[in-house]
Design an enzyme around this catalytic site. Structure first.
Site, PDB file in Angstrom:
ATOM      1  N   CYS A 162      34.881 109.551 -16.072  1.00 50.89           N
ATOM      2  CA  CYS A 162      34.701 109.706 -17.510  1.00 50.89           C
ATOM      3  C   CYS A 162      35.423 110.963 -17.982  1.00 50.89           C
ATOM      4  O   CYS A 162      35.404 111.989 -17.315  1.00 50.89           O
ATOM      5  CB  CYS A 162      33.241 109.813 -17.960  1.00 50.89           C
ATOM      6  SG  CYS A 162      32.265 108.378 -17.559  1.00 50.89           S
ATOM      7  N   HIS A 173      43.540  96.914  20.377  1.00 54.02           N
ATOM      8  CA  HIS A 173      42.104  96.832  20.660  1.00 54.02           C
ATOM      9  C   HIS A 173      41.364  96.051  19.575  1.00 54.02           C
ATOM     10  O   HIS A 173      40.197  96.317  19.315  1.00 54.02           O
ATOM     11  CB  HIS A 173      41.523  98.240  20.813  1.00 54.02           C
ATOM     12  CG  HIS A 173      42.133  98.987  21.958  1.00 54.02           C
ATOM     13  ND1 HIS A 173      41.708  98.857  23.254  1.00 54.02           N
ATOM     14  CD2 HIS A 173      43.179  99.842  21.996  1.00 54.02           C
ATOM     15  CE1 HIS A 173      42.439  99.609  24.047  1.00 54.02           C
ATOM     16  NE2 HIS A 173      43.359 100.221  23.306  1.00 54.02           N
ATOM     17  N   TRP A 197      34.081 105.598 -17.208  1.00 53.03           N
ATOM     18  CA  TRP A 197      34.048 104.938 -15.903  1.00 53.03           C
ATOM     19  C   TRP A 197      32.562 104.693 -15.637  1.00 53.03           C
ATOM     20  O   TRP A 197      31.812 105.624 -15.367  1.00 53.03           O
ATOM     21  CB  TRP A 197      34.652 105.849 -14.842  1.00 53.03           C
ATOM     22  CG  TRP A 197      34.849 105.199 -13.512  1.00 53.03           C
ATOM     23  CD1 TRP A 197      35.970 104.563 -13.066  1.00 53.03           C
ATOM     24  CD2 TRP A 197      33.912 105.136 -12.420  1.00 53.03           C
ATOM     25  NE1 TRP A 197      35.786 104.102 -11.788  1.00 53.03           N
ATOM     26  CE2 TRP A 197      34.534 104.434 -11.367  1.00 53.03           C
ATOM     27  CE3 TRP A 197      32.602 105.587 -12.250  1.00 53.03           C
ATOM     28  CZ2 TRP A 197      33.901 104.194 -10.157  1.00 53.03           C
ATOM     29  CZ3 TRP A 197      31.966 105.335 -11.030  1.00 53.03           C
ATOM     30  CH2 TRP A 197      32.624 104.648  -9.999  1.00 53.03           C
ATOM     31  N   LYS A 251      40.287 109.042 -11.316  1.00 45.47           N
ATOM     32  CA  LYS A 251      41.017 110.014 -10.513  1.00 45.47           C
ATOM     33  C   LYS A 251      40.089 111.034  -9.858  1.00 45.47           C
ATOM     34  O   LYS A 251      40.256 111.394  -8.704  1.00 45.47           O
ATOM     35  CB  LYS A 251      42.040 110.750 -11.373  1.00 45.47           C
ATOM     36  CG  LYS A 251      42.906 111.674 -10.529  1.00 45.47           C
ATOM     37  CD  LYS A 251      44.180 112.014 -11.207  1.00 45.47           C
ATOM     38  CE  LYS A 251      45.078 112.838 -10.315  1.00 45.47           C
ATOM     39  NZ  LYS A 251      45.610 112.062  -9.194  1.00 45.47           N
ATOM     40  N   GLU A 293      47.677 107.391   4.539  1.00 46.61           N
ATOM     41  CA  GLU A 293      47.901 107.624   3.114  1.00 46.61           C
ATOM     42  C   GLU A 293      48.702 106.464   2.499  1.00 46.61           C
ATOM     43  O   GLU A 293      48.421 106.031   1.380  1.00 46.61           O
ATOM     44  CB  GLU A 293      48.631 108.970   2.927  1.00 46.61           C
ATOM     45  CG  GLU A 293      49.052 109.302   1.516  1.00 46.61           C
ATOM     46  CD  GLU A 293      47.910 109.335   0.498  1.00 46.61           C
ATOM     47  OE1 GLU A 293      46.737 109.321   0.904  1.00 46.61           O
ATOM     48  OE2 GLU A 293      48.216 109.342  -0.704  1.00 46.61           O
ATOM     49  N   ASN A 327      29.882 113.220 -19.379  1.00 45.62           N
ATOM     50  CA  ASN A 327      30.435 112.869 -18.065  1.00 45.62           C
ATOM     51  C   ASN A 327      29.471 113.384 -17.012  1.00 45.62           C
ATOM     52  O   ASN A 327      29.109 114.564 -17.045  1.00 45.62           O
ATOM     53  CB  ASN A 327      31.812 113.531 -17.893  1.00 45.62           C
ATOM     54  CG  ASN A 327      32.307 113.449 -16.455  1.00 45.62           C
ATOM     55  OD1 ASN A 327      32.015 112.491 -15.753  1.00 45.62           O
ATOM     56  ND2 ASN A 327      33.040 114.452 -16.013  1.00 45.62           N
ATOM     57  N   GLY A 328      29.070 112.510 -16.089  1.00 47.23           N
ATOM     58  CA  GLY A 328      28.141 112.942 -15.043  1.00 47.23           C
ATOM     59  C   GLY A 328      27.030 111.921 -14.900  1.00 47.23           C
ATOM     60  O   GLY A 328      27.151 110.786 -15.373  1.00 47.23           O
ATOM     61  N   ARG A 357      40.613 109.246 -15.919  1.00 43.38           N
ATOM     62  CA  ARG A 357      39.254 109.516 -15.456  1.00 43.38           C
ATOM     63  C   ARG A 357      38.335 108.308 -15.615  1.00 43.38           C
ATOM     64  O   ARG A 357      37.172 108.350 -15.206  1.00 43.38           O
ATOM     65  CB  ARG A 357      38.667 110.705 -16.213  1.00 43.38           C
ATOM     66  CG  ARG A 357      39.477 111.974 -16.084  1.00 43.38           C
ATOM     67  CD  ARG A 357      38.856 113.082 -16.875  1.00 43.38           C
ATOM     68  NE  ARG A 357      37.611 113.514 -16.291  1.00 43.38           N
ATOM     69  CZ  ARG A 357      37.489 114.442 -15.366  1.00 43.38           C
ATOM     70  NH1 ARG A 357      38.565 115.051 -14.912  1.00 43.38           N
ATOM     71  NH2 ARG A 357      36.324 114.776 -14.884  1.00 43.38           N
ATOM     72  N   LYS A 383      47.381 104.139  -0.594  1.00 41.43           N
ATOM     73  CA  LYS A 383      48.162 103.929  -1.823  1.00 41.43           C
ATOM     74  C   LYS A 383      48.303 102.434  -2.095  1.00 41.43           C
ATOM     75  O   LYS A 383      48.163 101.984  -3.222  1.00 41.43           O
ATOM     76  CB  LYS A 383      49.572 104.539  -1.715  1.00 41.43           C
ATOM     77  CG  LYS A 383      49.676 106.028  -1.751  1.00 41.43           C
ATOM     78  CD  LYS A 383      49.595 106.646  -3.129  1.00 41.43           C
ATOM     79  CE  LYS A 383      48.205 107.058  -3.491  1.00 41.43           C
ATOM     80  NZ  LYS A 383      47.629 108.215  -2.867  1.00 41.43           N
ATOM     81  N   GLU A 422      45.008 101.009  -3.310  1.00 44.80           N
ATOM     82  CA  GLU A 422      44.616 101.535  -4.626  1.00 44.80           C
ATOM     83  C   GLU A 422      45.344 100.871  -5.778  1.00 44.80           C
ATOM     84  O   GLU A 422      44.734 100.521  -6.771  1.00 44.80           O
ATOM     85  CB  GLU A 422      44.976 103.024  -4.703  1.00 44.80           C
ATOM     86  CG  GLU A 422      43.949 103.975  -4.208  1.00 44.80           C
ATOM     87  CD  GLU A 422      44.356 105.398  -4.510  1.00 44.80           C
ATOM     88  OE1 GLU A 422      45.439 105.837  -4.057  1.00 44.80           O
ATOM     89  OE2 GLU A 422      43.611 106.083  -5.217  1.00 44.80           O
TER      90      GLU A 422
HETATM   91  C1  AGP Z   1      44.158 109.296  -4.311  1.00 49.64           C
HETATM   92  O1  AGP Z   1      45.202 108.493  -4.685  1.00 49.64           O
HETATM   93  C2  AGP Z   1      42.872 108.990  -4.952  1.00 49.64           C
HETATM   94  N1  AGP Z   1      42.942 109.079  -6.363  1.00 49.64           N
HETATM   95  C3  AGP Z   1      41.657 109.636  -4.345  1.00 49.64           C
HETATM   96  O2  AGP Z   1      41.515 109.169  -3.045  1.00 49.64           O
HETATM   97  C4  AGP Z   1      41.637 111.176  -4.328  1.00 49.64           C
HETATM   98  O3  AGP Z   1      42.595 111.655  -3.436  1.00 49.64           O
HETATM   99  C5  AGP Z   1      40.246 111.671  -3.946  1.00 49.64           C
HETATM  100  O4  AGP Z   1      39.333 111.230  -4.896  1.00 49.64           O
HETATM  101  C6  AGP Z   1      40.172 113.162  -3.804  1.00 49.64           C
HETATM  102  O5  AGP Z   1      40.435 113.831  -4.984  1.00 49.64           O
HETATM  103  P1  AGP Z   1      40.677 115.388  -5.008  1.00 49.64           P
HETATM  104  O6  AGP Z   1      41.876 115.675  -4.219  1.00 49.64           O
HETATM  105  O7  AGP Z   1      40.829 115.723  -6.459  1.00 49.64           O
HETATM  106  O8  AGP Z   1      39.454 116.025  -4.405  1.00 49.64           O
END
Ligand code: AGP
Length: 608
Positions: free
Chosen positions: A2, A503, A76, A603, A480, A102-103, A29, A484, A487
């Site tokens: 949010c 395995h 969100w 994010k 990573e 937000n929260g 967000r 990606k 995501e």
């Molecule tokens: C990465 O593409 C994601 N958006 C997510 O995994 C992110 O890296 C994770 O939430 C950690 O965020 P931060 O680095 O702001 O702590």
């Protein structure tokens, strides 16, 4: 999760239009619903609904709204499904109070029951709505608005960044913060509130970061802050950020993700230039002398943490423990004085990483925060801070902040290894000079591989699953790459140590199954070649990401090859991230998805 925004004062355009621009910069967000509220002579007007900001605007034309002050929200969902009713801002029974939040209000059920018993009518399923009704109760009881706010937050348990309008004081936006991020943008004749700085970068770059427990209000000409009933002087906390407004716009790129992938040479150059090597060397001594080194992070930052773990153990021979920050409770009995925690978080606000840092400090460990956002919560609450200078990252998918993290974590590990004799001066100089060249080599990689990666994405776009395999320091990079892909392209992608593939995972491999290999360490060439052959023998569509020096040997082993510049494994982590990011990006676009707004993701994860 949010984004909230507030503005008080005249900014040379309609408030509704300014709120929309600010919200669009916070859309990373959350984007399942949006809304704004403005207040002026005619009281509070709220326009909100389910959908992305532009969809809600198309339905309600909220950019036409004007007033003395306003708030906005992009959601969100946590409590209550995405719907018009659950969209923020939420109002009280009288319509004199509007709240964006937000929260998570952990005790909202109990509060809702109490308020309902007192005759309050609730419209939404959200936790947020209790805030508006609590405030309503207190002002009805005759408390001045600021005191009503203080009493309201005294009743709340959980995390919150709140922006609140009260129609009887229409020139101000009230605010409160606990755990969830909130910053003030200080202007001339106006002031802003926002969850994150990019929201108001088009209007001001003067920022005050609010701290937990602080509350107050902004007016067009003042910022008033209190904590526990005592005024807090924040004049000395105003800082000027050097992020340009363009940094928070797409600048002609179709998506922020692609723009940020392409910004990596600049992000790396600025991160390198921003490193105070004296401080890095001091930190590396602290690391090398720590009893044990713990490393924690989430998501992409966790993968950067895995690289640090690999380097500190492998180069410096240190006793390291790396963990996903959401799993910090496992370590509660283990941590003690003398330990060091490296907490990696680009936003500096991820709740799990923050919690891990807090409990480690409570138990006597020192904490080094690595972040891209100066003065964000995790660095502020840590003993030591190291910053990447990647500029604001808007895309939900982290790209440039990841390679910038790799750069400074590698520099840190090399210094620690030099200090404790794990490596000699020659290896140290090689690593450091390679890191210095990273911006140019990343640029060259981008130019060389983009068309090829697009061609491969065209094949991958029809696949349901993919494996990412590697060995050694290439493994976190493969992880990573898989993250990606999941995501943004919604292709089921898993990374494994290549040796582990036999395995179990290999059972899924059949004709055309994509298997992507990252080849970083010379020591692992033989077994990796074997693993690639095993996959090929089962009909897999294999893609090898290789430095040129291995092309002669491995060029024919894979169905497709992406050649990168030659470098040591310490730099190949950064270089090989580029084709993996591009592969996820182009696969998403070719599958018809918007990589900047991946479903169900936000994010910054500010709720546990
Ligand atoms: C990465 O593409 C994601 N958006 C997510 O995994 C992110 O890296 C994770 O939430 C950690 O965020 P931060 O680095 O702001 O702590």
């Amino acid at each position: 999760m949010c984004g909230i925004v507030g503005v008080a004062g005249g900014i040379g355009e309609r408030l509704g239009s300014a709120l929309k621009k600010c919200l669009e910069r916070l859309e990373y967000r959350g984007y399942d619903s949006a809304g704004v509220a403005v207040t002026g002579a005619g009281g509070i007007i709220v326009r909100k609904g389910r959908g992305k900001i532009h969809e809600v605007e198309a339905r309600f034309n909220f950019t036409a709204l004007d007033g003395l002050s306003g708030i906005g929200h992009t959601r969100w969902a946590t409590h209550g499904k995405p719907s018009d009713e659950n969209a923020h801002p939420h109002v009280d029974c009288t319509g004199e109070v509007a709240v964006a939040h937000n929260g998570i209000i952990a005790n909202y059920r109990e509060l809702k029951e109490q308020l309902t018993a007192r005759g309050h009518r609730f419209i939404s399923d959200t936790d947020t709505e209790v805030i508006a009704h609590l405030f309503e109760d207190y002002v009805k009881a005759g408390l001045p608005a600021l005191v009503a706010l203080r009493e309201t937050i005294r009743r709340l348990k959980g995390s919150y960044a709140i922006a609140l309008l009260y129609s009887r004081e229409p020139d101000r936006v009230f605010f409160a913060r606990n755990v969830s991020p909130l910053v003030v943008g200080v202007g001339e004749g106006f002031n802003f509130l926002a969850s994150d700085i990019p929201a108001f970068l088009g209007y001001t770059n003067r920022v005050i970061t609010l701290h937990d427990g602080e509350y107050g209000y902004i007016t067009p000409s003042s910022v008033y802050v209190e904590k526990n009933g005592e005024p807090v002087n924040v004049e000395g906390r105003v800082r000027v950020v050097n992020w340009s407004p363009e940094a928070a716009s797409r600048e002609g790129y179709p998506h922020f993700m692609l723009k940020e992938i392409h910004e990596q040479p600049k992000a790396l150059r600025e991160t390198w230039a921003g490193l105070d090597m004296g401080y890095v060397s001091k930190l590396s001594r602290i690391i090398a002398e720590a009893r044990r080194v713990f490393i924690t992070a989430s998501g992409t930052s966790y993968h950067a943490g895995l690289v640090l773990d690999h380097l500190l153990a492998g180069l410096a021979g240190l006793d390291t423990h790396v963990f996903n920050s959401s799993e910090y409770r496992k370590y509660l009995r283990l941590v003690r004085e003398g330990d060091l925690l490296v907490a990696v978080s680009q936003s500096g606000e991820t709740i799990d990483t923050l919690m891990a840092a807090r409990v480690f400090r409570e138990r006597g460990a020192r904490v080094l925060a690595v972040s891209n956002v100066v003065d964000s919560t995790i660095p502020r609450e840590s003993d030591y801070q190291l910053y990447t200078s990647a500029g604001p990252e808007i895309s939900v998918a982290a790209t440039k902040t990841f390679t910038a993290q790799l750069m400074i974590l590698t520099a840190l590990a090399a210094n620690a290894a030099l200090y404790n004799g794990g490596i000699g001066k020659e290896t140290y100089s090689l690593i450091m000079s390679e890191l210095e060249q990273a911006p140019d080599l990343v640029n060259a990689t981008m130019i060389n591989v983009e068309a090829r990666v697009r061609h491969i994405a065209d094949k991958v776009k029809v696949k349901a699953s993919a494996y990412y395999l590697s060995r050694g320091i290439g493994l976190p990079i493969a992880m990573e790459g898989a993250l990606k892909m999941k995501e943004v392209a919604y292709v089921h992608a898993e990374a494994y140590p290549a040796g582990e593939s036999k395995h179990g995972p290999i059972a899924l491999v059949d004709q055309g199954f994509p298997v992507i290999f990252t080849v970083t360490d010379d020591d692992y060439l033989d077994p990796l070649e074997g693993n690639a052959m095993e996959m090929a023998a089962r009909g897999a569509y294999t893609i090898g990401i290789l430095p040129s020096k291995h092309y002669a040997r491995l060029g024919k082993v894979f169905t497709e090859v992406i050649q990168t510049p030659d470098a040591s494994p310490y730099l190949l982590t950064i270089i090989q991230s580029i084709p993996l990011q591009l592969l996820a990006y182009y696969t998403a676009v070719l599958r018809g998805y918007d990589p900047d707004k991946p479903r169900n993701l936000a994010k910054t994860v500010t709720v546990e």
